[in-house]
Design an enzyme around this catalytic site. Structure first.
Site, PDB file in Angstrom:
ATOM      1  N   VAL A  75       0.857  -1.181   0.000  1.00 60.21           N
ATOM      2  CA  VAL A  75       0.000   0.000   0.000  1.00 60.21           C
ATOM      3  C   VAL A  75       0.895   1.233   0.000  1.00 60.21           C
ATOM      4  O   VAL A  75       1.677   1.450   0.923  1.00 60.21           O
ATOM      5  CB  VAL A  75      -0.939  -0.008   1.217  1.00 60.21           C
ATOM      6  CG1 VAL A  75      -1.868   1.194   1.182  1.00 60.21           C
ATOM      7  CG2 VAL A  75      -1.743  -1.305   1.257  1.00 60.21           C
ATOM      8  N   VAL A  84       9.726  -1.721  -3.066  1.00 57.57           N
ATOM      9  CA  VAL A  84       9.486  -0.331  -3.461  1.00 57.57           C
ATOM     10  C   VAL A  84       9.038   0.476  -2.246  1.00 57.57           C
ATOM     11  O   VAL A  84       9.509   1.594  -2.002  1.00 57.57           O
ATOM     12  CB  VAL A  84       8.435  -0.258  -4.581  1.00 57.57           C
ATOM     13  CG1 VAL A  84       8.120   1.197  -4.931  1.00 57.57           C
ATOM     14  CG2 VAL A  84       8.913  -1.012  -5.820  1.00 57.57           C
ATOM     15  N   LYS A  85       8.137  -0.107  -1.456  1.00 59.39           N
ATOM     16  CA  LYS A  85       7.633   0.621  -0.288  1.00 59.39           C
ATOM     17  C   LYS A  85       8.719   0.813   0.770  1.00 59.39           C
ATOM     18  O   LYS A  85       8.859   1.894   1.347  1.00 59.39           O
ATOM     19  CB  LYS A  85       6.440  -0.107   0.322  1.00 59.39           C
ATOM     20  CG  LYS A  85       5.908   0.600   1.561  1.00 59.39           C
ATOM     21  CD  LYS A  85       4.534   0.153   1.951  1.00 59.39           C
ATOM     22  CE  LYS A  85       4.005   1.027   3.091  1.00 59.39           C
ATOM     23  NZ  LYS A  85       2.618   0.713   3.432  1.00 59.39           N
ATOM     24  N   MET A  86       9.483  -0.218   1.044  1.00 58.42           N
ATOM     25  CA  MET A  86      10.504  -0.133   2.081  1.00 58.42           C
ATOM     26  C   MET A  86      11.582   0.898   1.730  1.00 58.42           C
ATOM     27  O   MET A  86      11.996   1.699   2.576  1.00 58.42           O
ATOM     28  CB  MET A  86      11.148  -1.495   2.306  1.00 58.42           C
ATOM     29  CG  MET A  86      10.245  -2.535   2.935  1.00 58.42           C
ATOM     30  SD  MET A  86       9.818  -2.216   4.673  1.00 58.42           S
ATOM     31  CE  MET A  86       8.170  -1.509   4.477  1.00 58.42           C
ATOM     32  N   SER A 112      10.046   4.301   2.010  1.00 61.58           N
ATOM     33  CA  SER A 112       9.622   4.633   3.367  1.00 61.58           C
ATOM     34  C   SER A 112      10.722   5.319   4.165  1.00 61.58           C
ATOM     35  O   SER A 112      10.438   6.139   5.044  1.00 61.58           O
ATOM     36  CB  SER A 112       9.160   3.363   4.094  1.00 61.58           C
ATOM     37  OG  SER A 112       8.598   3.662   5.345  1.00 61.58           O
TER      38      SER A 112
END
Length: 294
Positions: free
Chosen positions: A127, A174-176, A179
């Protein structure tokens, strides 16, 4: 694969409730069930009330989710693998475990291996924005060995998704990576302005930052960062701890993310007594008072 007729939520917190609300509105024929670790423990009454209000079938045990075509895992980062293991016994070839948890690529790869060993499909769904107000239409990245089979179902349900790859962990990567910047900017902002207030130079710091970085929109961006960390600091801290693991696994500086997690956790604790809003200077002073009292 056609759209599922039944979806179960493993964990029924903010993300699961947001996904349920928009899925139910857009797909009235769907059947929903949910289990949360709070059932039978602290927070039991509030969790049951939330499930009743949402109209989902309450499952007392994780294994009671068996029979659902999709099980959406939406738990805290530290519980993601434990949660997946709690339902391994009820997975079948007709089950899809949708993992929306903010964890490292390595954790999702491990989870995928255990899920797929049971013959079920695994979807790494990352997400990429706040879940309100769009719910399941929030932009996501998707990855997994069953992507070709699951893509039509995601479209039919109305997900806003982008294919990140075939390998589990590719979407969460991609999120990590992202982030570190997003949660790090929050931590930099709040810690800098807390220090400015303690040093009696808050107006000067706000003015300097506004001149140096006008595109960020000072002081509004500061108020937003305080709101996000006060309200979501605990959850963000757990996520950024996974970011630290991700960066360490890449041979980079995970300690940077670990420090950001400490700031997020401290802001989460402050948020237990401080309500965001109102005058920014007064809010910063109130947060400083709460942080000094730790």
């Amino acid at each position: 694969m056609s759209a599922p007729a039944s979806i179960a939520f493993l964990g029924f917190g903010e993300a699961a409730r947001a996904f349920h609300a928009t899925l139910a509105e857009a797909n009235p024929q769907l059947r929903f069930s949910a289990h949360d670790i709070k059932l039978g423990g602290a927070g039991d009454a509030a969790m049951r009330a939330a499930m009743d209000a949402a109209g989902v079938r309450i499952c007392e045990r994780p294994e009671d989710l068996g029979g659902a075509e999709w099980i959406v895992s939406a738990v805290t980062a530290d519980q993601s693998l434990i949660a997946a293991r709690s339902v391994l016994g009820v997975l079948t070839a007709d089950t899809v475990l949708v993992d929306i948890n903010s964890v490292s690529p390595g954790r999702k790869q491990q989870t995928a291996a255990e899920v797929e060993a049971r013959g079920a499909a695994y979807l790494d769904l990352a997400v990429m924005a706040p879940v309100h107000p769009r719910g399941h239409r929030t932009p996501t990245g998707a990855a997994g060995h069953a992507m070709d089979r699951l893509a039509p179902a995601l479209d039919a349900l109305g997900f806003d998704w982008t294919r990140a790859g075939e390998a589990p962990g590719r979407a969460t990567a991609v999120k990590m990576v992202r982030s570190l910047f997003v949660k790090g900017l929050e931590a930099l902002t709040v810690e800098c302005l807390l220090a400015a207030e303690r040093s009696d130079c808050l107006p000067e710091i706000l003015g300097s930052l506004a001149r140096s970085y006008p595109g960020l929109g000072w002081p509004e961006i500061a108020a937003y960062q305080f709101e996000r960390t006060l309200v979501h600091g605990h959850r963000r801290a757990a996520e950024v701890e996974e970011v630290a693991v991700s960066y360490d696994d890449l041979g980079l500086t995970g300690a940077l993310a670990a420090a950001i997690a400490q700031v997020q956790a401290a802001m989460g604790r402050a948020g237990e007594s401080v309500t965001p809003g109102g005058d920014l200077a007064a809010l910063i002073a109130e947060v400083n008072a709460a942080r000094r009292g730790e």
